[in-house]
Design a protein around this motif. Structure first.
Motif, PDB file in Angstrom:
ATOM      1  N   HIS A 206      -0.586 -15.464   3.275  1.00 45.65           N
ATOM      2  CA  HIS A 206      -0.095 -15.154   1.929  1.00 45.65           C
ATOM      3  C   HIS A 206      -0.789 -16.029   0.883  1.00 45.65           C
ATOM      4  O   HIS A 206      -1.064 -15.577  -0.229  1.00 45.65           O
ATOM      5  CB  HIS A 206       1.424 -15.307   1.864  1.00 45.65           C
ATOM      6  CG  HIS A 206       2.153 -14.175   2.536  1.00 45.65           C
ATOM      7  ND1 HIS A 206       1.926 -12.859   2.220  1.00 45.65           N
ATOM      8  CD2 HIS A 206       3.065 -14.159   3.534  1.00 45.65           C
ATOM      9  CE1 HIS A 206       2.680 -12.071   2.979  1.00 45.65           C
ATOM     10  NE2 HIS A 206       3.376 -12.843   3.796  1.00 45.65           N
TER      11      HIS A 206
ATOM     12  N   LEU B 140      -4.043 -14.323   0.228  1.00 41.71           N
ATOM     13  CA  LEU B 140      -3.885 -13.072  -0.527  1.00 41.71           C
ATOM     14  C   LEU B 140      -3.551 -13.363  -1.990  1.00 41.71           C
ATOM     15  O   LEU B 140      -3.987 -12.631  -2.891  1.00 41.71           O
ATOM     16  CB  LEU B 140      -2.787 -12.205   0.098  1.00 41.71           C
ATOM     17  CG  LEU B 140      -3.037 -11.773   1.552  1.00 41.71           C
ATOM     18  CD1 LEU B 140      -1.842 -10.990   2.086  1.00 41.71           C
ATOM     19  CD2 LEU B 140      -4.313 -10.947   1.665  1.00 41.71           C
ATOM     20  N   SER B 141      -2.816 -14.450  -2.222  1.00 39.48           N
ATOM     21  CA  SER B 141      -2.449 -14.807  -3.600  1.00 39.48           C
ATOM     22  C   SER B 141      -3.655 -15.199  -4.431  1.00 39.48           C
ATOM     23  O   SER B 141      -3.576 -15.241  -5.669  1.00 39.48           O
ATOM     24  CB  SER B 141      -1.481 -15.990  -3.607  1.00 39.48           C
ATOM     25  OG  SER B 141      -0.340 -15.668  -2.901  1.00 39.48           O
TER      26      SER B 141
ATOM     27  N   ALA C  38      -2.805  -5.266   6.087  1.00 42.53           N
ATOM     28  CA  ALA C  38      -2.379  -4.164   5.200  1.00 42.53           C
ATOM     29  C   ALA C  38      -0.860  -4.049   5.209  1.00 42.53           C
ATOM     30  O   ALA C  38      -0.234  -3.843   4.160  1.00 42.53           O
ATOM     31  CB  ALA C  38      -3.023  -2.856   5.653  1.00 42.53           C
TER      32      ALA C  38
ATOM     33  N   LEU D  30       0.905  -6.704   2.980  1.00 42.43           N
ATOM     34  CA  LEU D  30       0.713  -6.714   1.525  1.00 42.43           C
ATOM     35  C   LEU D  30       2.014  -6.254   0.866  1.00 42.43           C
ATOM     36  O   LEU D  30       2.672  -5.339   1.354  1.00 42.43           O
ATOM     37  CB  LEU D  30      -0.432  -5.768   1.136  1.00 42.43           C
ATOM     38  CG  LEU D  30      -1.827  -6.172   1.613  1.00 42.43           C
ATOM     39  CD1 LEU D  30      -2.830  -5.059   1.288  1.00 42.43           C
ATOM     40  CD2 LEU D  30      -2.271  -7.475   0.967  1.00 42.43           C
TER      41      LEU D  30
ATOM     42  N   TRP E 280       0.357  -4.133  -4.325  1.00 42.52           N
ATOM     43  CA  TRP E 280      -0.953  -3.770  -3.788  1.00 42.52           C
ATOM     44  C   TRP E 280      -1.063  -2.279  -3.508  1.00 42.52           C
ATOM     45  O   TRP E 280      -0.096  -1.644  -3.108  1.00 42.52           O
ATOM     46  CB  TRP E 280      -1.184  -4.503  -2.468  1.00 42.52           C
ATOM     47  CG  TRP E 280      -1.366  -5.980  -2.597  1.00 42.52           C
ATOM     48  CD1 TRP E 280      -0.402  -6.935  -2.636  1.00 42.52           C
ATOM     49  CD2 TRP E 280      -2.620  -6.679  -2.689  1.00 42.52           C
ATOM     50  NE1 TRP E 280      -0.958  -8.180  -2.743  1.00 42.52           N
ATOM     51  CE2 TRP E 280      -2.322  -8.056  -2.770  1.00 42.52           C
ATOM     52  CE3 TRP E 280      -3.955  -6.277  -2.688  1.00 42.52           C
ATOM     53  CZ2 TRP E 280      -3.307  -9.030  -2.872  1.00 42.52           C
ATOM     54  CZ3 TRP E 280      -4.940  -7.238  -2.784  1.00 42.52           C
ATOM     55  CH2 TRP E 280      -4.615  -8.593  -2.878  1.00 42.52           C
TER      56      TRP E 280
ATOM     57  N   VAL F 135      -3.493   0.072  -1.072  1.00 41.37           N
ATOM     58  CA  VAL F 135      -4.533   0.086  -0.035  1.00 41.37           C
ATOM     59  C   VAL F 135      -5.419   1.313  -0.260  1.00 41.37           C
ATOM     60  O   VAL F 135      -4.927   2.434  -0.322  1.00 41.37           O
ATOM     61  CB  VAL F 135      -3.890   0.121   1.364  1.00 41.37           C
ATOM     62  CG1 VAL F 135      -4.953   0.323   2.444  1.00 41.37           C
ATOM     63  CG2 VAL F 135      -3.111  -1.163   1.613  1.00 41.37           C
TER      64      VAL F 135
ATOM     65  N   ALA G  58      -8.163  -3.308  -0.582  1.00 38.95           N
ATOM     66  CA  ALA G  58      -6.908  -3.139  -1.319  1.00 38.95           C
ATOM     67  C   ALA G  58      -7.082  -3.676  -2.729  1.00 38.95           C
ATOM     68  O   ALA G  58      -7.890  -4.578  -2.981  1.00 38.95           O
ATOM     69  CB  ALA G  58      -5.773  -3.859  -0.601  1.00 38.95           C
TER      70      ALA G  58
ATOM     71  N   ARG H 114      -5.050  -5.197  -6.077  1.00 46.57           N
ATOM     72  CA  ARG H 114      -3.807  -5.827  -6.529  1.00 46.57           C
ATOM     73  C   ARG H 114      -3.548  -5.406  -7.972  1.00 46.57           C
ATOM     74  O   ARG H 114      -4.345  -5.735  -8.874  1.00 46.57           O
ATOM     75  CB  ARG H 114      -3.904  -7.353  -6.428  1.00 46.57           C
ATOM     76  CG  ARG H 114      -2.615  -8.028  -6.845  1.00 46.57           C
ATOM     77  CD  ARG H 114      -2.682  -9.537  -6.697  1.00 46.57           C
ATOM     78  NE  ARG H 114      -1.498 -10.131  -7.291  1.00 46.57           N
ATOM     79  CZ  ARG H 114      -1.336 -11.410  -7.571  1.00 46.57           C
ATOM     80  NH1 ARG H 114      -2.298 -12.279  -7.274  1.00 46.57           N
ATOM     81  NH2 ARG H 114      -0.231 -11.859  -8.132  1.00 46.57           N
TER      82      ARG H 114
END
Ligand SMILES: C[S@@+](CC[C@H](N)C(=O)[O-])C[C@H]1O[C@@H](n2cnc3c(N)ncnc32)[C@H](O)[C@@H]1O
Length: 200
Positions: free
Chosen positions: A119, A122-123, A161, A164, A168, A170, A196, A198
């Motif tokens: 995470h 991803l952030s 995926a 997320l 998000w 995909v 993906a 955001r």
């Protein structure tokens, strides 16, 4: 697979990888306008340098100093557009909301129950930004490879995926034959690809 493992692996050859950018990177991102990019586990830097030569400002992170020194040597023409950083991305997350693109190619990201490090990574994608997460298809591989590691211990793009959140969208989540055939002796014939966007 710690820093010593990777330094030893890179030191075993004058150049470990082809020097060409990954095929999925080129296919997926050729039309994306440049901005700030993070290349996760950049290795010898071919992807980071391809991006920088297309106008991106790239932060390229790897755990191996040997790989980073080599990458910087290959990229003297774009040295003002790439920042090579040594770090462990499984313990030190990148800055949040900072990158228009985060690209992850064949990065051995160990799965953890709370997914905290994932995470964190991803952030790092800024609102409006793109994540490209590419792995090797592990279907049919032995439980343990010759080097002793178990492919199933690492995040696969399809699993990312599923993790997320609602911010998000995909746009790609699939398995494809590799564009460039794998090196002789490699188990890896297909890529698994997640792209993906955001929104917020
Ligand atoms: C299979 S190589 C892929 C290199 C490059 N992305 C490419 O596609 O050519 C994986 C890379 O991840 C780096 N790496 C492994 N674990 C890491 C970690 N925890 N933090 C940062 N880099 C790591 C390794 O040093 C290696 O360069």
């Amino acid at each position: 697979m710690d820093a010593q493992f990777w330094d030893d692996r890179y030191s075993s050859q004058a150049q470990l990888f082809s020097g060409d950018p990954n095929g999925v990177l080129v296919t997926e991102l050729a039309d994306l306008p440049p901005g700030q990019a993070l290349d996760v586990g950049c290795g010898e830097g071919a992807d980071a340098l391809w991006l920088a030569r297309r106008g991106w400002l790239v932060t390229a992170v790897d755990i191996s100093r040997v790989a980073l020194e080599r990458a910087a040597g290959f990229g003297t023409d774009v040295e003002e557009r790439v920042s090579w950083k040594c770090g462990d991305l499984t313990t030190a997350p990148p800055p949040a909301d900072a990158f228009d693109l985060v690209c992850v190619h064949y990065f051995p990201f160990p799965r953890r129950p709370e997914h905290t490090a994932l995470h964190g990574l991803l952030s790092a994608v800024a609102p409006g930004g793109t994540l490209l997460f590419v792995g090797h298809d592990i279907t049919g591989l032995p439980e343990r490879l010759d080097d002793g590691h178990a492919p199933a211990d690492y995040y696969q793009p399809a699993e990312v995926a599923e993790l997320l959140g609602g911010d998000w969208t995909v746009t790609v989540n699939e398995t494809r034959p590799r564009i460039v055939p794998p090196p002789p002796g490699s188990h890896h014939t297909h890529d698994t690809v997640l792209r993906a966007h955001r929104a917020r």
